[in-house]
Motif scaffolding. Structure first.
Motif: not given
Lengths: 425, 128
Positions: B30-31, B76-80, B87-88, B121-123
């Protein structure tokens, strides 16, 4: 010598690759660090996370409050603070930044009281009601929630607060200690400024109100996977006979976001359904309190035994919220020969969020109290309209119209208009 | 001869560095563009349906908040806000939560499109 020179170049080349990699890594890490939001205040969320139109809370905000201002759920959000958190601060459980908030409220009221002779007494008070409040709330180590408030309204000041211990000593119940207001009807959670205090009517004119704050202790718990909430408390009301107020409250969340603030499971591939957007709650509550009679020249200890109990229905569908409430009550005169007085009241409130900034509301009230000679004539009915506009999420402008319907044989209808500005930060 | 060898090694090193520099953006997945609450994601490399979904996200989600929390969650894989795993398996729950917010202005079909985008996007972020 030549091989050493070649090795040198090779080593320099490798060093260059490593250096570039490290530089890139720094940039990428810096990008990630810069990408982390600049949290505002403690959790760094907008007001709309917990409020519809402040101070009215949405489903998540209510779960957060009931949980002692501890974020509901197993995990705690990654808090940021304005000051760096040292080990000492952490061990002391002192919040790294002081969670202070301020609220200022200014009212202007226009009363149009119609008299029985056909005249109207008009009374305009511009800026008559001004309130300043300083409050702090939060939690310490996600184990103890706290709330302290100091308010000034005209010449009156009030300070109160509480601590809420979450599952103390591994006992699965929350314990709240402090100056508490009994949790009674959900009608009191509305944002309207109609000036009507639900379920807080006096039966006998001078007797205390059931929602008065007193020192006490309250136990509460959410269970059945967030579908049931129960609380009960005992308050020392300061009577001369050392009696106490005892109250209880139960919420049954039938469907929708649960009482821990978790959204329900909804299939995004199934057809749209009414129930996908519905939250439905039934509440029941009750309070008993014994009060002194202070109206006469001498205080009569424990002269009144009061009981109030009620049932509420709360339904939320998208931007629409409907609340219906019914209350019954009795005031027993424990001394003298005055007969018991009964109270019954019914209320309906509709609120609609026109958009993120505007809330419209309408309400209806019906109250019937066994009359005391020379007192207010009952039954009484009133209805009202109100509108709230969020100029910013922390700056609210409101207007309300409350229309008191005259009962037969009494004065004509009365109208009250209230305009209010509220700022909080 | 040995100088040729040195030159060759130098060229290999430079080539490796060049490849690394060229490959890095693809490896990043991702950019991002912008910063702070103006941050977003560059959708130019997205498949057409995901690029369209991103445009929908910009309209619907930015009504209430910036895309900063989306970028952080995906990276980050974490909800801020919640601190929960992002995740998915959790994107649908987030989508439903936003769908049910008063005045979200969303329906289930639009929410599904955005949830599919979040999963994409997670992927992509995981590829880094």
């Amino acid at each position: 010598m030549r091989e050493n020179f070649g090795s040198k170049v090779w080593k320099q080349g490798v060093a260059a690759v490593v250096g570039v990699t490290m530089a890139l890594a720094c940039v990428l890490i810096a990008t990630r660090a810069e990408a982390i939001p600049a949290f505002a205040r403690h959790y760094g969320v907008e007001c709309a996370t917990c409020h519809t139109v402040f101070p009215e809370r949405n489903e998540f905000g209510e779960a957060f409050r009931r949980n002692g201002f501890i974020w509901p759920g197993e995990k705690q959000p990654p808090k940021t603070t304005e000051a760096p958190r040292t080990e000492g601060i952490g061990l002391s459980s002192i919040p790294a930044s002081i969670p202070l908030s301020f609220l200022a409220e200014v009212d202007s009221t226009f009363n149009g009281e119609n008299t029985s002779d056909g005249n109207t007494n008009r009374d305009l008070d511009f800026g008559n009601g001004t309130t300043f409040e300083l409050f702090t709330g939060g939690n310490m180590k996600e184990k103890v929630g706290f709330w302290f408030e100091f308010g000034v309204e005209g010449a009156d000041t009030e300070a109160h607060g509480w601590l809420q211990f979450k599952d103390p000593a591994s006992v699965p119940v929350d314990v709240k200690i402090g100056i508490l207001r009994p949790e009674l009807s959900i009608m009191n959670k509305s944002a309207g400024i109609n000036g009507y205090k639900y379920n807080n009517e006096r039966i006998n004119g001078a007797d205390p109100r059931p929602r008065d704050r007193h020192p006490g202790v309250e136990l509460s718990k959410t269970f059945m996977d967030g579908h049931l909430f129960a609380s009960g408390g005992v308050l020392n009301n300061g009577n001369t006979n050392d009696s106490v107020d005892v109250y209880g409250h139960v919420d049954w969340r039938i469907m929708g976001t649960d009482l821990n603030g978790n959204a329900p499971e909804v299939s995004l591939t199934a057809e749209e359904s009414f129930t996908d957007y519905l939250t439905l709650t039934i509440s029941g509550w009750g309070i008993t309190f014994n009060e002194d009679d202070t109206a006469g020249t001498a205080v009569v200890d424990g002269a009144f035994d009061q009981t109030r109990y009620g049932v509420d229905l709360d339904a939320i569908y998208k931007a629409l919220q409907v609340r219906i409430s019914g209350t019954m009550g009795t005031l027993e005169h424990t001394t003298g020969t005055t007969a018991d007085q009964d109270l019954s009241s019914y209320h309906a409130l509709i609120e609609y969020m026109l958009n993120q900034k505007v809330m419209l509301g309408a309400l209806y009230n019906y109250i019937d109290i066994d009359e005391v000679s020379g007192g207010t004539v009952f039954p009484k009915q009133s209805w009202g309209l109100n509108a709230s506009y969020l100029y910013f999420q922390n700056l609210k402008l409101e207007g309300a119209w409350l229309h008191d319907i005259a009962d037969d044989g009494a004065d004509a209808d009365d109208d009250t208009f209230v305009a209010r500005a509220t700022l909080s930060f | 001869m040995k100088q040729d060898k040195i030159k060759k090694r130098g060229m290999i090193v430079l080539a490796l560095v060049g490849m690394f520099l060229m490959v890095s953006p693809a490896l990043a997945g991702l950019t991002t563009v912008g910063s702070g609450d103006k941050i977003g994601i560059d959708p130019s490399g997205f498949p057409p349906e995901m690029a369209a979904a991103y445009k929908l996200m910009e309209v619907k989600c930015k009504k209430c908040h910036s895309l900063e929390r989306v970028v952080v969650a995906v990276q980050t894989g974490l909800g801020p806000i919640s601190g929960d795993i992002f995740d998915q398996d959790s994107t649908t729950a987030y989508g439903v939560k936003m769908l049910r917010m008063s005045n979200s202005g969303m329906n289930k079909k639009e929410t599904k499109i955005i949830v599919d985008l979040l999963n994409y996007l997670v992927d992509q972020a995981a590829d880094f």
